[in-house]
Design a protein around this motif. Structure first.
Motif, PDB file in Angstrom:
ATOM      1  N   TYR A 278     -93.976 -22.929  -0.866  1.00  0.00           N
ATOM      2  CA  TYR A 278     -93.453 -21.559  -0.896  1.00  0.00           C
ATOM      3  C   TYR A 278     -92.870 -21.186   0.472  1.00  0.00           C
ATOM      4  O   TYR A 278     -91.801 -20.572   0.552  1.00  0.00           O
ATOM      5  CB  TYR A 278     -94.549 -20.574  -1.288  1.00  0.00           C
ATOM      6  N   ALA A 279     -93.554 -21.573   1.550  1.00  0.00           N
ATOM      7  CA  ALA A 279     -93.054 -21.292   2.894  1.00  0.00           C
ATOM      8  C   ALA A 279     -91.717 -21.996   3.125  1.00  0.00           C
ATOM      9  O   ALA A 279     -90.799 -21.434   3.736  1.00  0.00           O
ATOM     10  CB  ALA A 279     -94.080 -21.726   3.937  1.00  0.00           C
ATOM     11  N   SER A 280     -91.595 -23.215   2.630  1.00  0.00           N
ATOM     12  CA  SER A 280     -90.338 -23.964   2.755  1.00  0.00           C
ATOM     13  C   SER A 280     -89.230 -23.271   1.981  1.00  0.00           C
ATOM     14  O   SER A 280     -88.084 -23.199   2.450  1.00  0.00           O
ATOM     15  CB  SER A 280     -90.535 -25.391   2.252  1.00  0.00           C
ATOM     16  N   TRP A 281     -89.554 -22.754   0.804  1.00  0.00           N
ATOM     17  CA  TRP A 281     -88.577 -22.019  -0.007  1.00  0.00           C
ATOM     18  C   TRP A 281     -88.088 -20.780   0.739  1.00  0.00           C
ATOM     19  O   TRP A 281     -86.879 -20.504   0.789  1.00  0.00           O
ATOM     20  CB  TRP A 281     -89.212 -21.650  -1.349  1.00  0.00           C
ATOM     21  N   GLU A 282     -89.004 -20.037   1.343  1.00  0.00           N
ATOM     22  CA  GLU A 282     -88.611 -18.853   2.110  1.00  0.00           C
ATOM     23  C   GLU A 282     -87.769 -19.233   3.322  1.00  0.00           C
ATOM     24  O   GLU A 282     -86.762 -18.588   3.625  1.00  0.00           O
ATOM     25  CB  GLU A 282     -89.852 -18.070   2.547  1.00  0.00           C
ATOM     26  N   LYS A 283     -88.153 -20.298   4.018  1.00  0.00           N
ATOM     27  CA  LYS A 283     -87.421 -20.733   5.203  1.00  0.00           C
ATOM     28  C   LYS A 283     -85.998 -21.150   4.843  1.00  0.00           C
ATOM     29  O   LYS A 283     -85.067 -21.018   5.652  1.00  0.00           O
ATOM     30  CB  LYS A 283     -88.168 -21.887   5.876  1.00  0.00           C
ATOM     31  N   SER A 284     -85.814 -21.659   3.638  1.00  0.00           N
ATOM     32  CA  SER A 284     -84.489 -22.104   3.188  1.00  0.00           C
ATOM     33  C   SER A 284     -83.638 -20.955   2.677  1.00  0.00           C
ATOM     34  O   SER A 284     -82.529 -21.186   2.170  1.00  0.00           O
ATOM     35  CB  SER A 284     -84.640 -23.158   2.086  1.00  0.00           C
ATOM     36  N   GLY A 285     -84.148 -19.717   2.804  1.00  0.00           N
ATOM     37  CA  GLY A 285     -83.368 -18.564   2.365  1.00  0.00           C
ATOM     38  C   GLY A 285     -83.627 -18.164   0.938  1.00  0.00           C
ATOM     39  O   GLY A 285     -82.784 -17.547   0.304  1.00  0.00           O
ATOM     40  N   ARG A 286     -84.807 -18.514   0.421  1.00  0.00           N
ATOM     41  CA  ARG A 286     -85.198 -18.182  -0.953  1.00  0.00           C
ATOM     42  C   ARG A 286     -84.114 -18.639  -1.938  1.00  0.00           C
ATOM     43  O   ARG A 286     -83.551 -17.852  -2.693  1.00  0.00           O
ATOM     44  CB  ARG A 286     -85.468 -16.679  -1.092  1.00  0.00           C
ATOM     45  N   PRO A 287     -83.787 -19.920  -1.940  1.00  0.00           N
ATOM     46  CA  PRO A 287     -82.685 -20.415  -2.773  1.00  0.00           C
ATOM     47  C   PRO A 287     -82.920 -20.178  -4.257  1.00  0.00           C
ATOM     48  O   PRO A 287     -84.042 -20.297  -4.756  1.00  0.00           O
ATOM     49  CB  PRO A 287     -82.649 -21.914  -2.458  1.00  0.00           C
ATOM     50  N   ASP A 288     -81.830 -19.846  -4.959  1.00  0.00           N
ATOM     51  CA  ASP A 288     -81.938 -19.674  -6.399  1.00  0.00           C
ATOM     52  C   ASP A 288     -81.843 -21.030  -7.095  1.00  0.00           C
ATOM     53  O   ASP A 288     -81.652 -22.073  -6.459  1.00  0.00           O
ATOM     54  CB  ASP A 288     -80.887 -18.696  -6.910  1.00  0.00           C
TER      55      ASP A 288
END
Length: 396
Positions: free
Chosen positions: A352-362
């Protein structure tokens, strides 16, 4: 039903679909929908959501008006139950047409493509196969159905509507080499891996389109292009939730194993990551977690037996499990308990942290490469940006 009534119902359905699309239905697809009456492909009884987490039946004989209205509404209709669970359905017409658009059986302006062969996987009622026949000609269509009863019924429905494609009763995971190679392969169920048979039976430059699922999240549609080397690559798209290719026995096994693991050593900790952030309906986040924490699945416990609200996480691949408890008052910190060979909540928190760091990709920013040896590599934005240190799914 007389022709004028059917025309009116079809117009109403096209208006609903256009509202879903946000633009008019392309002419070629609209024409095909008018040529293939949906009600001809439905059984006497269909089931719709009852608004309480279950389904209610609608019978054509006892409720003809409601049944016909349901047939021409842009909604999913369950057409078969097995052991109390829905196992076949007539998908939302808007979803069916979006899948056909993504498969590129018509040009962007809606005109017909050059003739080519297509393999549909999952005949079901036969409705989608009939649309393909209307678009491409019945000689171009092969449709495969694992359920013998559905295969027979689908073939009858197709013949009654005037279409005689090649109908095969068999395992869709194996495709149908007898009519290969195909320019297009289209699945009407979700998968979590691409069978190599599909790639082998798709001509170079051909396209494979299938709904996607993971243990965490059943959502998204994948479109792959097959290369001459026997690999396939493409992106996920932000729509569709379909039944899986076959029921998963692994999840039942994991449930039992995880229950036995409760007696194992438990590790307790606290987390600031809200369980609702990862399992509260944010499909972009849940889709990403499904790709990057393979095997993990969740359920909610609101009985109050252990906590006012508990998120339960288990694993299809091991006896690992985790719980995240909300105490009913503190919404900034939650109690975590974990056991088993995998620290599931830790994996979820990292992903989840990686997803947020990547700009919350769709969903649309995610992609997949299937190599010639069957290895599945997930990526974000481009193949040179692998997800989670190039996590590779095993071949199916």
């Amino acid at each position: 039903m007389n022709a004028p009534a059917q025309v009116m119902l079809t117009r109403g359905l096209l208006a609903e679909v256009a509202e879903q699309f946000g633009y008019p239905v392309p002419e070629e697809l609209a024409t095909a929908l008018g040529q293939v009456p949906r009600h001809h492909f439905l059984p006497e009884t269909v089931w719709v959501r009852d608004g309480q987490g279950g389904y209610r039946p609608i019978n054509r004989s006892t409720d003809p008006g409601e049944w016909m209205a349901a047939a021409y509404a842009d909604q999913t209709l369950v057409t078969q139950f097995t052991d109390g669970l829905p196992t076949s359905s007539a998908s939302m017409p808007s979803m069916v047409l979006r899948m056909l658009q993504l498969t590129k059986v018509t040009a962007p302006d809606g005109s017909r493509q050059q003739p080519f062969s297509v393999m549909e996987l999952g005949t079901g009622t036969g409705f989608n196969a009939a649309l393909l026949c209307a678009l491409l000609g019945q000689g171009a269509v092969t449709t495969v159905e694992v359920d013998a009863v559905l295969a027979e019924q689908g073939e009858r429905n197709l013949k009654a509507a005037g279409y005689v494609p090649t109908v095969v009763q068999g395992d869709a995971a194996r495709g149908y080499p007898g009519s290969a190679p195909f320019a297009r392969v289209l699945a009407t169920f979700s998968v979590d891996q691409i069978p190599l048979a599909w790639i082998a039976q798709t001509a170079p430059g051909g396209r494979i389109v299938t709904p996607w699922t993971s243990a965490w999240c059943c959502y998204g549609t994948l479109a792959l292009t097959v290369s001459a080397s026997g690999a396939a690559e493409g992106r996920f798209h932000d729509f569709a939730s379909f039944m899986p290719m076959r029921p998963s026995s692994e999840q039942d096994t994991a449930n039992g194993a995880a229950a036995q693991a409760i007696a194992a050593e438990e590790a307790k900790s606290a987390t600031e990551l809200s369980p609702w952030a990862v399992a509260g309906g944010d499909l972009d986040a849940e889709f990403h977690l499904g790709l990057t924490v393979p095997g993990a699945f969740f359920s909610w416990d609101t009985t109050g037996e252990h906590a006012p609200v508990r998120l339960c996480v288990e694993d299809t691949t091991s006896t690992s499990w985790a719980t995240v408890d909300y105490d009913g008052a503190n919404s900034t910190e939650f109690t975590v308990t974990q056991a088993g060979p995998r620290q599931l909540w830790n994996e979820i928190a990292v992903a989840y942290a990686s997803w947020e760091k990547s700009g919350r990709p769709d969903v649309d920013r995610h992609g997949l490469t299937v190599r010639a040896d069957g290895r599945h590599s997930l990526w974000l934005d481009s193949p040179d940006r692998p997800l989670v240190d190039d996590r590779v799914l095993p071949p199916g």
